[in-house]
Design a protein around this motif. Structure first.
Motif, PDB file in Angstrom:
ATOM      1  N   SER A  40     -10.469 -23.173 -23.409  1.00 17.38           N
ATOM      2  CA  SER A  40     -10.239 -24.206 -22.412  1.00 17.38           C
ATOM      3  C   SER A  40     -11.060 -23.891 -21.160  1.00 17.38           C
ATOM      4  O   SER A  40     -10.779 -22.909 -20.451  1.00 17.38           O
ATOM      5  CB  SER A  40      -8.749 -24.289 -22.059  1.00 17.38           C
ATOM      6  OG  SER A  40      -7.986 -24.647 -23.211  1.00 17.38           O
ATOM      7  N   ASN A  41     -12.063 -24.682 -20.883  1.00 18.72           N
ATOM      8  CA  ASN A  41     -12.885 -24.525 -19.683  1.00 18.72           C
ATOM      9  C   ASN A  41     -12.226 -25.302 -18.557  1.00 18.72           C
ATOM     10  O   ASN A  41     -12.320 -26.533 -18.491  1.00 18.72           O
ATOM     11  CB  ASN A  41     -14.303 -25.006 -19.935  1.00 18.72           C
ATOM     12  CG  ASN A  41     -15.012 -24.158 -20.974  1.00 18.72           C
ATOM     13  OD1 ASN A  41     -14.970 -22.931 -20.898  1.00 18.72           O
ATOM     14  ND2 ASN A  41     -15.626 -24.786 -21.955  1.00 18.72           N
ATOM     15  N   VAL A  42     -11.575 -24.614 -17.663  1.00 17.16           N
ATOM     16  CA  VAL A  42     -10.746 -25.249 -16.637  1.00 17.16           C
ATOM     17  C   VAL A  42     -11.605 -25.793 -15.504  1.00 17.16           C
ATOM     18  O   VAL A  42     -12.509 -25.123 -15.003  1.00 17.16           O
ATOM     19  CB  VAL A  42      -9.709 -24.226 -16.098  1.00 17.16           C
ATOM     20  CG1 VAL A  42      -8.840 -24.892 -15.038  1.00 17.16           C
ATOM     21  CG2 VAL A  42      -8.871 -23.700 -17.241  1.00 17.16           C
ATOM     22  N   VAL A  43     -11.274 -27.013 -15.138  1.00 14.40           N
ATOM     23  CA  VAL A  43     -11.899 -27.615 -13.949  1.00 14.40           C
ATOM     24  C   VAL A  43     -10.798 -27.889 -12.945  1.00 14.40           C
ATOM     25  O   VAL A  43      -9.867 -28.659 -13.220  1.00 14.40           O
ATOM     26  CB  VAL A  43     -12.631 -28.926 -14.310  1.00 14.40           C
ATOM     27  CG1 VAL A  43     -13.225 -29.569 -13.058  1.00 14.40           C
ATOM     28  CG2 VAL A  43     -13.696 -28.653 -15.340  1.00 14.40           C
ATOM     29  N   ALA A  44     -10.831 -27.247 -11.808  1.00 12.63           N
ATOM     30  CA  ALA A  44      -9.811 -27.423 -10.779  1.00 12.63           C
ATOM     31  C   ALA A  44     -10.271 -28.466  -9.771  1.00 12.63           C
ATOM     32  O   ALA A  44     -11.336 -28.342  -9.167  1.00 12.63           O
ATOM     33  CB  ALA A  44      -9.511 -26.110 -10.086  1.00 12.63           C
TER      34      ALA A  44
END
Length: 491
Positions: free
Chosen positions: A484-488
């Motif tokens: 999961s490549n998290v984008v905040a």
């Protein structure tokens, strides 16, 4: 297609001939006959002769033939509890080794109850208990406990009492009796009466291994697809491994697999696995459980073969009915589980309630004949799948083509209408049709590749059809990886 004649053209008498042909009565997949074989000791009270193959289907028959309290009867009960309806269970009783010594344990009772309560023991996975009062001495408690043990006919031991000591003796001789589990408490709410203690040494001194050679002789011309072997000494393992290797050859094809069970520490079990390398043996690995290893193997064997009968490519995950595993915190940790799998052992998946389920089944095979690391035959399901694949093709040719009046044509590309002529094209057509059945059943895949690699030849002078194919079997889904490549915030 021309319709062939049923009668000679020279037969001129008015007549009506009707032929019934069952060769196409069964369409689609056929089930391979499967049988579970249990090998173990019976008691003298059992009527079954040693080294004699028999099928047992019900409890009264099992008791009469094997004897209450015998190793083999316990194995039969556990296999029956874990087998799907329709799986035949066969048994062969093996003689004890010459002058075999029975395993024993001297259980010492100490103290007197300060309040009334219960004194219990687990012998294997059977719970034996007796009530005690403040009037009981250690000697009377020992007598009560001994009587309770002897009253339980299904136990693998008998008891004798002297003063405050209860001596347990295995019902059969040999080192397998040393593996009978003994403990005083198991579940968290088990509690000995206050003031009473039990000192319980492990079963020991059982000696003289039996010889499975007569069992292998008794298996001549008989095929079990799964064999439960309770004897894990090197001598008997080599005998079984050699027999299995021969049964998997193309000139035999009575292929089977053997299941064993080993209880011990990671070090103990891996030391044993390091000496084994058969692709036809799978070993259930346990630690600190209370179910006897031969019973665990019987449970697993029945569950494995029941699963294979439905779909040999599915990794069996059945819960073993009746199995009692290690208590919380006393089982194998994940690193140990992985190491055992790498070494060719199959640990169980232990639940919070101490029950166990089949996990990932691997074989003992680890290295090629040249000594190089090799996992080509490490997955049990791959061998189960290919055993069924081979059986299906062999029986198809046996039933419809070999000895069925077919001729061989090396140069004819299309059979003459109405003639039974085997050609390369017909052979390939048959094989592709069979492969499609396996693809539709979810056992094989990639039809274009299969067709591109399929080869057939006619050896006319020797009356032989030769085929080579490359089936692409389905494997098992054991792991999933998700990244999961998290984008905040805003994108």
């Amino acid at each position: 297609m021309a319709i062939s004649n049923l009668m000679s053209l020279n037969f001129l008498v008015p007549f009506v001939a009707g032929k019934i042909d069952f060769s196409r009565a069964i369409r689609g997949m056929r089930g391979m006959p499967r049988r579970l074989l249990l090998v173990g000791h019976k008691l003298a009270a059992g009527s079954l002769a040693v080294n004699t193959l028999t099928t047992i289907s019900n409890e009264p028959d099992a008791i009469a033939r094997l004897g209450e309290g015998s190793m083999l009867l316990a194995m039969w009960r556990d296999a029956k509890a874990n087998a799907d309806l329709g799986l035949p269970i066969d048994v062969i009783a093996i003689a004890e080794g010459g002058s075999a010594v029975k395993a024993t344990s001297a259980v010492v009772v100490a103290g007197t109850p300060t309040v009334g309560g219960e004194v219990m023991m687990y012998i294997g996975d059977e719970r034996i208990s007796t009530g005690v009062t403040t009037a009981d001495t250690s000697a009377t408690i020992a007598t009560k406990l001994g009587n309770a043990i002897n009253a339980a006919a299904k136990l693998p031991v008998t008891a004798s009492v002297a003063a405050s000591t209860v001596t347990l003796t295995a019902r059969w001789g040999g080192p397998s009796g040393n593996d009978i589990s003994l403990r005083s408490t198991y579940y968290p709410d088990d509690a000995l009466a206050l003031g009473v203690t039990l000192t319980i040494p492990a079963m020991a001194a059982g000696a003289v291994i039996p010889d499975v050679t007569p069992v292998i002789v008794a298996m001549n011309l008989y095929r079990a697809t799964e064999i439960v072997n309770p004897f894990t000494d090197s001598t008997n393992m080599v005998l079984f491994e050699t027999e299995l290797a021969a049964r998997w050859l193309q000139n035999n094809m009575q292929d089977a697999m053997v299941v064993t069970s080993m209880r011990g520490t990671e070090a103990t079990i891996t030391t044993w696995l390091n000496t084994r390398n058969s692709p036809h043996v799978h070993t259930i690995c346990t630690t600190n459980d209370i179910t006897n290893p031969w019973e665990t193997a019987s449970m697993a064997g029945a569950a494995i073969e029941s699963s294979a009968a439905i779909d040999p490519a599915v990794g069996p995950t059945a819960k073993l009915v009746g199995y009692k595993g290690p208590t919380q915190g006393n089982g194998f940790l994940v690193d140990s589980i992985n190491n055992l799998l790498v070494k060719g052992g199959s640990p169980l998946n232990i639940a919070a309630d101490y029950t166990g389920s089949l996990f990932r089944m691997v074989t003992n095979y680890k290295t090629s004949p040249g000594g190089a690391p090799d996992r080509s035959m490490a997955e049990m399901c791959w061998l189960k799948t290919m055993s069924y694949y081979r059986w299906y093709r062999v029986t198809e040719f046996q039933n419809k083509y070999n000895n069925a009046g077919y001729k061989l044509a090396q140069y004819v590309t299309q059979p003459i209408p109405g003639q039974k002529i085997m050609t390369v094209d017909l052979a390939k057509e048959i094989m592709v049709g069979l492969y499609k059945l396996f693809c539709d059943a979810g056992l094989c895949q990639n039809m274009p590749y299969y067709i591109s690699t399929l080869n057939a030849e006619i050896d006319a002078p020797n009356g032989k059809l030769k085929i080579m194919d490359e089936p692409v079997i389905l494997t098992q889904h054991y792991q999933t990886e998700i990244t999961s490549n998290v984008v905040a915030g805003q994108v």
